[in-house]
Design a protein around this motif. Structure first.
Motif, PDB file in Angstrom:
ATOM      1  N   UNK A   1      -2.136  11.172   1.221  1.00 12.44           N
ATOM      2  CA  UNK A   1      -2.864  10.570   0.661  1.00 12.44           C
ATOM      3  C   UNK A   1      -2.615   9.444   0.743  1.00 12.44           C
ATOM      4  N   UNK A   2      -1.993   8.976   1.762  1.00 13.55           N
ATOM      5  CA  UNK A   2      -1.692   7.139   2.080  1.00 13.55           C
ATOM      6  C   UNK A   2      -3.473   6.792   2.949  1.00 13.55           C
ATOM      7  N   UNK A   3      -4.036   6.343   2.828  1.00 16.24           N
ATOM      8  CA  UNK A   3      -5.643   5.961   3.197  1.00 16.24           C
ATOM      9  C   UNK A   3      -4.877   4.892   4.087  1.00 16.24           C
ATOM     10  N   UNK A   4      -4.395   4.118   3.841  1.00 14.50           N
ATOM     11  CA  UNK A   4      -3.645   2.707   5.120  1.00 14.50           C
ATOM     12  C   UNK A   4      -2.191   2.856   4.437  1.00 14.50           C
TER      13      UNK A   4
ATOM     14  N   UNK B   1       2.515  -2.943  12.318  1.00 14.42           N
ATOM     15  CA  UNK B   1       1.937  -1.582  12.366  1.00 14.42           C
ATOM     16  C   UNK B   1       0.902  -0.616  11.542  1.00 14.42           C
ATOM     17  N   UNK B   2      -0.027  -0.616  11.403  1.00 14.38           N
ATOM     18  CA  UNK B   2      -1.037   0.170  10.397  1.00 14.38           C
ATOM     19  C   UNK B   2      -0.780   1.805  10.793  1.00 14.38           C
ATOM     20  N   UNK B   3      -0.228   2.637  10.048  1.00 14.08           N
ATOM     21  CA  UNK B   3      -1.154   4.296   9.792  1.00 14.08           C
ATOM     22  C   UNK B   3      -2.135   4.591   9.118  1.00 14.08           C
ATOM     23  N   UNK B   4      -3.266   5.290   9.441  1.00 14.19           N
ATOM     24  CA  UNK B   4      -4.782   5.269   8.837  1.00 14.19           C
ATOM     25  C   UNK B   4      -3.939   7.224   8.424  1.00 14.19           C
TER      26      UNK B   4
ATOM     27  N   UNK C   1       2.135   0.708  -3.912  1.00 17.66           N
ATOM     28  CA  UNK C   1       1.154   1.352  -4.060  1.00 17.66           C
ATOM     29  C   UNK C   1      -0.199   0.881  -4.723  1.00 17.66           C
ATOM     30  N   UNK C   2      -1.306   0.381  -3.924  1.00 16.60           N
ATOM     31  CA  UNK C   2      -2.090  -0.844  -4.536  1.00 16.60           C
ATOM     32  C   UNK C   2      -3.344   0.679  -4.864  1.00 16.60           C
ATOM     33  N   UNK C   3      -4.168  -0.314  -5.856  1.00 11.81           N
ATOM     34  CA  UNK C   3      -5.151  -0.213  -6.497  1.00 11.81           C
ATOM     35  C   UNK C   3      -6.383  -0.120  -5.757  1.00 11.81           C
ATOM     36  N   UNK C   4      -6.192   0.091  -3.840  1.00 10.01           N
ATOM     37  CA  UNK C   4      -7.402  -0.250  -2.862  1.00 10.01           C
ATOM     38  C   UNK C   4      -7.095   0.603  -2.281  1.00 10.01           C
ATOM     39  N   UNK C   5      -8.105   0.030  -0.906  1.00  7.86           N
ATOM     40  CA  UNK C   5      -8.301   1.282   0.313  1.00  7.86           C
ATOM     41  C   UNK C   5      -7.250   0.516   1.383  1.00  7.86           C
ATOM     42  N   UNK C   6      -7.125  -0.851   0.910  1.00 11.36           N
ATOM     43  CA  UNK C   6      -7.031  -1.894   2.312  1.00 11.36           C
ATOM     44  C   UNK C   6      -6.331  -2.728   1.781  1.00 11.36           C
ATOM     45  N   UNK C   7      -5.028  -3.012   2.490  1.00  7.84           N
ATOM     46  CA  UNK C   7      -3.800  -4.523   2.330  1.00  7.84           C
ATOM     47  C   UNK C   7      -5.045  -5.600   1.949  1.00  7.84           C
TER      48      UNK C   7
END
Length: 386
Positions: free
Chosen positions: A8-11, A26-29, A361-367
């Motif tokens: 369930x990792x968005x990014x 190396x971003x995996x969606x 783990x970020x409380x956000x969908x993207x770095x």
């Protein structure tokens, strides 16, 4: 041993160009990651994830490697809030303010120093820093430098002997004697407790010949050099770092063409410390110039009581993007893989099989939100092998 599947990792930022989008990050969606005994065992798209003993769904959050803070001064007592207020009122920064912290640190007992270090290390961890370096430099005597490193070594293996921070008041008129002390008895007492040797080579601190004396003695004692240079003005310190094969040269606020050429041709990492420029109202380093020349660049907090009293790497990332010419991707890489390079670590800063499972783990969908939402505590959770 128990394996854990995070999905369930968005990014997912891996810092492995062989993964995902093939970029430096190396971003995996729509990603997943498997951890086995504190190590990354598998990364990839969620649909291809193997089975594991435990399962944790991260509900679309972004995941990044744990930040690697390669420059911090965390063993000290007291603070210098009044000095900060004076600077904000127009007083220029000078290296001599360090002496205030030296007095307080010498007077503090071991328990006080250990408590202060643990407090700051806790702040760092909650903010996503999973690896940090810690310098001495506020004792400036054989006894107090050694005990500072003994305190630091209980929380990190990345300890740095910085007896050559400034010349203490009792040696003000005996500089040569102090350099001999640092390169002799002080080094002998501190080398067993340190991995690195450092010098503040700048106006008001140590000149290039004094720095060379201390660094070469440290190398002979088995320590690896790093250097503060180019913070208060241009000088030969950056090129000395490259000449001696230092792991990093830190600050680099003032760089000449010769400095940039030397860094680009060598292996020394340029570590930039945006919290310092923020806290001293100094000019921003020209990061774009370094990056475009192919220099390996790291970002670090330089957490210290005088010139950068922040333990927040996301804050430093936001400053780097807003005021220093970094792209968000470059800033994140520099705060993770770049910091690992500055510490010559190959086990951290990357989320790929065989590396430590240090992640935030970020409380956000993207770095991107690290710079997009400055000041917001976006690190929701930290997983670390330690």
């Amino acid at each position: 041993m128990t394996t854990v599947l995070y999905d369930g990792i968005g990014e997912l930022v891996t810092n492995d160009p062989a993964q995902g989008d093939g970029s430096a990050l190396g971003v995996v969606s729509d990603a997943a990651l498997v951890v086995d005994d504190g190590m990354v065992a598998w990364v990839g798209e969620r649909r291809g994830a193997p089975a594991a003993d435990e399962h944790r769904n991260l509900d679309g959050s972004a995941v990044i490697p744990g930040f690697v803070d390669s420059h911090a001064h965390l063993v000290f007592a007291g603070d210098r809030a009044e000095e900060f207020a004076a600077r904000m009122s127009g007083k220029p920064y000078a290296a001599g303010g360090i002496a205030t912290t030296v007095v307080a640190t010498r007077e503090a007992d071991d328990a006080t120093l250990a408590h202060g270090l643990a407090r700051l290390a806790g702040e760092m961890r909650r903010g996503g820093i999973t690896t940090f370096e810690c310098k001495s430099g506020y004792g400036l005597s054989v006894e107090h430098e050694a005990r500072s490193l003994a305190v630091a070594a209980k929380l990190t293996p990345e300890t740095t002997f910085l007896g050559a921070h400034v010349v203490p008041p009792e040696y003000r008129d005996r500089r040569e004697e102090y350099v001999e002390l640092v390169a002799g008895p002080m080094l002998r007492a501190c080398a067993p407790l340190a991995r690195w040797v450092d010098v503040f080579c700048d106006r008001g601190a140590f000149d290039v010949d004094e720095a060379r004396t201390v660094l070469e003695a440290g190398i002979a004692a088995g320590l690896v050099p790093r250097l503060h240079a180019g913070q208060l003005g241009p000088g030969p310190g950056i090129r000395l770092a490259v000449e001696l094969g230092a792991a990093s040269v830190d600050h680099c606020t003032y760089t000449t063409d010769a400095d940039v050429d030397a860094l680009a041709a060598g292996t020394t990492v340029a570590t930039l410390l945006p919290g310092v420029e923020f806290s001293t109202r100094s000019p921003w380093p020209d990061a774009r110039r370094l990056l475009d020349a192919g220099v390996t660049v790291a970002l670090a907090t330089d957490c210290n009581p005088g010139t950068s009293y922040t333990s927040s790497m996301p804050f430093c990332i936001a400053l780097a993007v807003r005021d220093m010419g970094f792209t968000p991707a470059e800033a994140l890489w520099s705060a993770t893989a770049g910091g690992a390079a500055a510490l010559r670590r190959t086990d951290v800063g990357v989320l790929a099989p065989g590396h430590r499972a240090d992640l935030a783990v970020l409380d956000a969908p993207s770095y991107l939100h690290l710079a997009y939402r400055p000041g917001v505590p976006l690190v929701r959770d930290v997983v670390s092998a330690v």
